[in-house]
Write a protein that holds these residues in place. Structure first.
Motif, PDB file in Angstrom:
ATOM      1  N   CYS A 172       0.819  -1.213   0.000  1.00  0.00           N
ATOM      2  CA  CYS A 172       0.000   0.000   0.000  1.00  0.00           C
ATOM      3  C   CYS A 172       0.851   1.260   0.000  1.00  0.00           C
ATOM      4  O   CYS A 172       1.988   1.257   0.476  1.00  0.00           O
ATOM      5  CB  CYS A 172      -0.896  -0.014   1.238  1.00  0.00           C
ATOM      6  N   THR A 173       0.282   2.345  -0.521  1.00  0.00           N
ATOM      7  CA  THR A 173       0.989   3.620  -0.565  1.00  0.00           C
ATOM      8  C   THR A 173       1.135   4.260   0.816  1.00  0.00           C
ATOM      9  O   THR A 173       1.896   5.214   0.974  1.00  0.00           O
ATOM     10  CB  THR A 173       0.270   4.620  -1.489  1.00  0.00           C
ATOM     11  N   PHE A 174       0.427   3.759   1.828  1.00  0.00           N
ATOM     12  CA  PHE A 174       0.611   4.279   3.179  1.00  0.00           C
ATOM     13  C   PHE A 174       1.949   3.839   3.778  1.00  0.00           C
ATOM     14  O   PHE A 174       2.419   4.427   4.747  1.00  0.00           O
ATOM     15  CB  PHE A 174      -0.524   3.825   4.102  1.00  0.00           C
ATOM     16  N   CYS A 183      -4.575   5.403  -5.792  1.00  0.00           N
ATOM     17  CA  CYS A 183      -3.203   5.181  -5.314  1.00  0.00           C
ATOM     18  C   CYS A 183      -2.316   4.581  -6.392  1.00  0.00           C
ATOM     19  O   CYS A 183      -1.101   4.509  -6.220  1.00  0.00           O
ATOM     20  CB  CYS A 183      -3.192   4.337  -4.046  1.00  0.00           C
ATOM     21  N   THR A 184      -2.902   4.165  -7.521  1.00  0.00           N
ATOM     22  CA  THR A 184      -2.091   3.771  -8.665  1.00  0.00           C
ATOM     23  C   THR A 184      -1.518   4.999  -9.352  1.00  0.00           C
ATOM     24  O   THR A 184      -0.452   4.926  -9.970  1.00  0.00           O
ATOM     25  CB  THR A 184      -2.963   3.002  -9.697  1.00  0.00           C
ATOM     26  N   GLY A 185      -2.229   6.120  -9.229  1.00  0.00           N
ATOM     27  CA  GLY A 185      -1.846   7.305  -9.985  1.00  0.00           C
ATOM     28  C   GLY A 185      -1.375   8.455  -9.132  1.00  0.00           C
ATOM     29  O   GLY A 185      -0.300   8.421  -8.528  1.00  0.00           O
ATOM     30  N   CYS A 191      -7.438   8.389   1.256  1.00  0.00           N
ATOM     31  CA  CYS A 191      -7.997   7.057   1.010  1.00  0.00           C
ATOM     32  C   CYS A 191      -9.356   6.918   1.683  1.00  0.00           C
ATOM     33  O   CYS A 191      -9.622   7.544   2.709  1.00  0.00           O
ATOM     34  CB  CYS A 191      -7.030   6.002   1.549  1.00  0.00           C
ATOM     35  N   SER A 192     -10.210   6.056   1.126  1.00  0.00           N
ATOM     36  CA  SER A 192     -11.552   5.870   1.675  1.00  0.00           C
ATOM     37  C   SER A 192     -11.542   5.199   3.038  1.00  0.00           C
ATOM     38  O   SER A 192     -12.579   5.145   3.710  1.00  0.00           O
ATOM     39  CB  SER A 192     -12.416   5.049   0.711  1.00  0.00           C
ATOM     40  N   CYS A 193     -10.385   4.676   3.456  1.00  0.00           N
ATOM     41  CA  CYS A 193     -10.318   4.098   4.810  1.00  0.00           C
ATOM     42  C   CYS A 193     -10.348   5.191   5.875  1.00  0.00           C
ATOM     43  O   CYS A 193     -10.530   4.897   7.052  1.00  0.00           O
ATOM     44  CB  CYS A 193      -9.064   3.237   4.964  1.00  0.00           C
ATOM     45  N   MET A 194     -10.162   6.440   5.447  1.00  0.00           N
ATOM     46  CA  MET A 194     -10.212   7.571   6.368  1.00  0.00           C
ATOM     47  C   MET A 194     -11.639   8.128   6.465  1.00  0.00           C
ATOM     48  O   MET A 194     -12.352   8.173   5.457  1.00  0.00           O
ATOM     49  CB  MET A 194      -9.269   8.679   5.901  1.00  0.00           C
ATOM     50  N   SER A 195     -12.001   8.542   7.656  1.00  0.00           N
ATOM     51  CA  SER A 195     -13.345   9.087   7.843  1.00  0.00           C
ATOM     52  C   SER A 195     -13.294  10.300   8.774  1.00  0.00           C
ATOM     53  O   SER A 195     -12.853  10.171   9.918  1.00  0.00           O
ATOM     54  CB  SER A 195     -14.261   8.018   8.436  1.00  0.00           C
TER      55      SER A 195
END
Length: 382
Positions: free
Chosen positions: A37-39, A272-274, A301-305
């Motif tokens: 992952c990019t994180f 995150c691919t781009g 990222c959508s994992c963030m809220s």
């Protein structure tokens, strides 16, 4: 595509060519760290003298093997990642001395438990929001914990100076990649969306970053030169499409081909691919750990809220790239992106007055006909 310039082919084949490179690096005593992952902060791994490598996770080749252990109604990226691991079909996984994961979703978290039975796995605990002092402190501690893990595993000392040098190198790469993908701002762009994706995907498998940067600059100059000479790969009438959503790889190239075969041109990838990870640089003027914390924590990222950073980046890109339509690509069972699609649609339609459609897909090729029909109708509407 047979008509791709040689340098495009070079980036496209980088993942396969890298198998030999990684083996040679291992034989020479280099440590290899597999990532998903990019994180995952590239700079910390590089500063530890190791080679960060993105693991195989974007093909349906091993999904049937993964489904012997994992549920079928699970994200294909997770199943593909696990399938390549248990079948030993991913040379990068095979040569990895350590795997670094991150808690971006529940499916990955549980899959890492199984990977830990095969390889040494270090999981970074990602906050669920990038707002507030607690989130910042948690992620900063996780970056320090990764640094300490690498030091212990590989018997090295990661200094501030080495971190700073890695930050500068990675920033130089980000600048070169940003200059490359900004070719998409031109009307019409001098490269196709498929060519853009091949380069963005291939860049992570170029471990000599100085050479990669030179190749990128050469590619940019050649593309602009041919464009000035009158060569056009994309019709000026092509509708300009931005792709957002889940990561894209070989298996999801079917969507790009459907867009570009039906009168569209992919000019930008907000995922995150781009652009998502390389749009912002790491601050080189402050403490390296603080700079890395701030940079990586703020990936939209959508994992963030809430995920305001994604919306803000989308807003900039729709304007800067003169986008006619947004296509949201959602992998099957990726619940955070699937739920967030409603909000993204409202924003794109209501605030940006731009057309939007979402496509849910997996890594199989069985839905190509349906995708082609839907995208053709979408572009015709534009």
């Amino acid at each position: 595509m047979n008509n791709l310039p040689e340098v495009f082919e070079d980036f496209s084949e980088a993942r396969k060519q890298g198998f030999i490179t990684i083996k040679n690096l291992k034989d020479g005593g280099k440590k290899v760290v597999g990532t998903f992952c990019t994180f995952t902060p590239w700079e910390v791994i590089h500063a530890a003298g190791a080679v960060p490598v993105s693991l195989c996770a974007k093909s349906d080749e091993t999904i049937a093997d993964a489904e012997k252990h994992l549920p079928r109604n699970l994200c294909p990226l997770i199943k593909s990642s696990y399938g390549f691991a248990i079948t030993d079909k991913c040379p990068y996984f095979y040569f990895s001395d350590l795997i670094v994961g991150e808690t971006t979703c529940d499916g990955k978290k549980k899959m890492y438990e199984y990977l830990g039975e095969i390889k040494e796995v270090h999981v970074m605990q990602l906050p669920q929001t990038y707002k507030g002092e607690d989130a910042y402190r948690l992620w900063r501690n996780e970056i320090i914990r990764l640094k300490e893990k690498l030091q212990k595993e590989f018997g090295v000392d990661v200094t501030k100076e080495e971190l700073s040098q890695s930050i500068k190198l990675r920033n130089r790469e980000r600048i070169a990649l940003k200059e490359f993908y900004e070719l998409g701002k031109m009307c019409p762009p001098p490269i196709t969306g498929l060519e853009m994706l091949k380069v963005l995907n291939g860049a992570s498998f170029k471990w000599d970053k100085d050479e990669e940067i030179r190749e990128l600059k050469d590619l940019i100059n050649r593309s602009k030169s041919e464009y000035q000479e009158g060569q056009r790969k994309v019709s000026p009438d092509a509708k300009r499409i931005l792709i957002t959503g889940c990561p894209m790889g070989e298996a999801t190239e079917k969507i790009i081909k459907a867009i570009e075969e039906n009168g569209g041109a992919v000019v930008c990838y907000e995922n995150c691919t781009g652009i998502k990870e390389i749009s912002k640089l790491v601050d080189e003027t402050i403490d390296p750990i603080d700079a890395l914390t701030e940079k990586y924590l703020n990936i939209g990222c959508s994992c963030m809220s809430p995920n305001d950073n994604r919306v803000n980046l989308l807003s900039e890109l729709i304007d800067d790239y003169k986008v006619d339509g947004v296509i949201d690509v959602i992998l099957q069972a990726c619940h955070t992106y699937s739920v967030e699609a409603f909000n993204i649609k409202r924003f794109v339609n209501d605030k940006k007055k731009t057309a939007y459609m979402s496509i849910e897909t997996d890594y199989s090729q069985t839905d190509i006909g349906q995708i082609n029909t839907r995208i053709a109708a979408f572009i015709e509407m534009l």
